[in-house]
Motif scaffolding. Structure first.
Motif, PDB file in Angstrom:
ATOM      1  N   ASP A   1       0.825  -1.210   0.000  1.00  0.00           N
ATOM      2  CA  ASP A   1       0.000   0.000   0.000  1.00  0.00           C
ATOM      3  C   ASP A   1       0.861   1.261   0.000  1.00  0.00           C
ATOM      4  O   ASP A   1       0.490   2.270  -0.628  1.00  0.00           O
ATOM      5  CB  ASP A   1      -0.925   0.014   1.223  1.00  0.00           C
ATOM      6  CG  ASP A   1      -2.025  -1.033   1.132  1.00  0.00           C
ATOM      7  OD1 ASP A   1      -2.314  -1.484   0.003  1.00  0.00           O
ATOM      8  OD2 ASP A   1      -2.568  -1.418   2.186  1.00  0.00           O
ATOM      9  N   ALA A   2       1.993   1.242   0.707  1.00  0.00           N
ATOM     10  CA  ALA A   2       2.814   2.446   0.852  1.00  0.00           C
ATOM     11  C   ALA A   2       3.818   2.626  -0.280  1.00  0.00           C
ATOM     12  O   ALA A   2       4.126   3.760  -0.664  1.00  0.00           O
ATOM     13  CB  ALA A   2       3.562   2.403   2.190  1.00  0.00           C
ATOM     14  N   LEU A   3       4.326   1.526  -0.816  1.00  0.00           N
ATOM     15  CA  LEU A   3       5.410   1.616  -1.799  1.00  0.00           C
ATOM     16  C   LEU A   3       5.022   2.374  -3.067  1.00  0.00           C
ATOM     17  O   LEU A   3       5.816   3.199  -3.543  1.00  0.00           O
ATOM     18  CB  LEU A   3       5.905   0.207  -2.144  1.00  0.00           C
ATOM     19  CG  LEU A   3       7.181   0.115  -2.994  1.00  0.00           C
ATOM     20  CD1 LEU A   3       8.320   0.856  -2.312  1.00  0.00           C
ATOM     21  CD2 LEU A   3       7.558  -1.339  -3.230  1.00  0.00           C
ATOM     22  N   PRO A   4       3.846   2.141  -3.673  1.00  0.00           N
ATOM     23  CA  PRO A   4       3.522   2.887  -4.904  1.00  0.00           C
ATOM     24  C   PRO A   4       3.498   4.401  -4.710  1.00  0.00           C
ATOM     25  O   PRO A   4       3.920   5.148  -5.600  1.00  0.00           O
ATOM     26  CB  PRO A   4       2.127   2.348  -5.274  1.00  0.00           C
ATOM     27  CG  PRO A   4       2.056   1.005  -4.648  1.00  0.00           C
ATOM     28  CD  PRO A   4       2.805   1.129  -3.368  1.00  0.00           C
ATOM     29  N   TRP A   5       3.023   4.863  -3.552  1.00  0.00           N
ATOM     30  CA  TRP A   5       2.992   6.309  -3.308  1.00  0.00           C
ATOM     31  C   TRP A   5       4.399   6.898  -3.330  1.00  0.00           C
ATOM     32  O   TRP A   5       4.637   7.951  -3.932  1.00  0.00           O
ATOM     33  CB  TRP A   5       2.337   6.595  -1.961  1.00  0.00           C
ATOM     34  CG  TRP A   5       0.883   6.277  -1.917  1.00  0.00           C
ATOM     35  CD1 TRP A   5       0.302   5.132  -1.440  1.00  0.00           C
ATOM     36  CD2 TRP A   5      -0.194   7.088  -2.388  1.00  0.00           C
ATOM     37  NE1 TRP A   5      -1.057   5.185  -1.577  1.00  0.00           N
ATOM     38  CE2 TRP A   5      -1.405   6.376  -2.156  1.00  0.00           C
ATOM     39  CE3 TRP A   5      -0.261   8.354  -2.972  1.00  0.00           C
ATOM     40  CZ2 TRP A   5      -2.650   6.895  -2.492  1.00  0.00           C
ATOM     41  CZ3 TRP A   5      -1.503   8.873  -3.302  1.00  0.00           C
ATOM     42  CH2 TRP A   5      -2.674   8.148  -3.070  1.00  0.00           C
TER      43      TRP A   5
END
Length: 327
Positions: free
Chosen positions: A99-103
């Motif tokens: 969830d955090a990596l793409p941002w």
């Protein structure tokens, strides 16, 4: 091919050492990290049966001797099984990272690439036209690089968020919208990313510009550049094909390190803007003593740095064939 295999062997050993260090980290922590995590998990809800064994195995603190524990830990890393997150219990660590990596990849990656390309372009022109108005901008850009990240972020947030009110104050998107590849969500995400991206670009473009400018000045004094000018080649050909191509090599090596650390996010920037990236996730893990999440984040950062350096080594060997020669 021998050059590639030699580099692969070196980075494989480095990756194994990183995994091994990560295995021993929980053993250096005073007390029992498994019981500490179970206590924190119990505050959020009932702990599932067998969770103690799963956490102990993930941390390399399972049953058996040290060799068995190490082998089990390697298996969990290979299968990307990092256990459950204490901070976001009962979500698996892999779900939190996904969830955090793409941002972080989109925002920090794009901002780093923009600052790198812009800094090299401006540095090339400033070094080629020494004494021009563009060359006189170097001190002001280096001043921005010296300004603390959080101060610049707060200044932009105050001006564009409160005084003029043209951009949102924080977050990654409008939480009233549903996430997905639709116009409303994408436009909201871009709008929320403007200030964080501007903070990164303004803080880092000066360093790339100064480094490239100094290397251009040094390279222009080389004999092969003088010879190219004496042949009557066009100024643009001499600037790009002879001077800039050789002056850019140190910057490529520095860009490799920056590229690898993209996945770690910009911690200060993400805190100020409450941006849901890897840096903010790591902060939450540290504050909540979330060892599974911390270990996973450290491994992702390490592997990203190694992969980025490996790719740049290959590019470096193509740009400068002398680096492929074994000593």
């Amino acid at each position: 091919m021998r050059y590639v295999l030699r580099k692969l062997g070196f980075y494989a050993v480095a990756a194994w050492m990183a995994v091994t260090v990560n295995f021993f980290l929980p053993r250096l922590i005073p007390g029992d990290p498994v019981q500490l995590m179970l206590t924190r998990m119990a505050q959020s809800g009932p702990v599932e049966s067998g969770q103690e064994e799963a956490l102990a195995s993930m941390l390399g603190l399972g049953h058996g001797n040290i060799a068995v524990q190490y082998w089990d830990y390697l298996g969990s890393v290979v299968h990307l099984d990092f256990g459950l997150s204490v901070t976001y219990f009962p979500s698996p660590v892999t779900d939190v990272l996904s969830d955090a990596l793409p941002w972080t990849l989109v925002l920090v990656g794009a901002a780093t690439l923009i600052s790198f390309v812009l800094g090299l372009t401006l540095g090339t022109l400033a070094g080629w036209r020494r004494g021009s108005w563009l060359d006189s901008l170097v001190p002001s850009t280096t001043f921005l690089a010296a300004v603390p990240y959080f101060w610049l972020a707060l200044l932009l947030l105050y001006l564009f968020g409160q005084v003029w009110g043209v951009l949102p104050l924080g977050g990654g998107y409008d939480e009233t919208l549903d996430m997905g590849f639709n116009g409303d969500f994408l436009s909201s995400a871009v709008e929320h990313a403007v200030l964080p991206a501007a903070t990164i670009v303004l803080s880092s473009v000066g360093g790339w510009m100064l480094g490239m400018r100094n290397m251009m000045v040094s390279t222009l004094a080389e004999d092969y550049v003088t010879a190219a000018e004496a042949k009557g080649l066009r100024p643009r050909t001499v600037m790009v094909g002879y001077a800039a191509r050789n002056a850019v090599l140190p910057s490529v090596a520095g860009f490799a390190i920056s590229l690898g650390f993209i996945v770690s996010g910009s911690l200060v920037m993400e805190i100020v803007f409450s941006y849901p990236g890897m840096g903010f996730t790591l902060l939450q893990a540290v504050e909540n003593t979330d060892y599974p999440l911390m270990q996973a984040v450290f491994l992702v950062i390490t592997f990203a740095v190694l992969a980025a350096n490996f790719l740049v080594d290959l590019v470096y060997g193509f740009v400068d064939p002398r680096t492929r020669q074994a000593r």
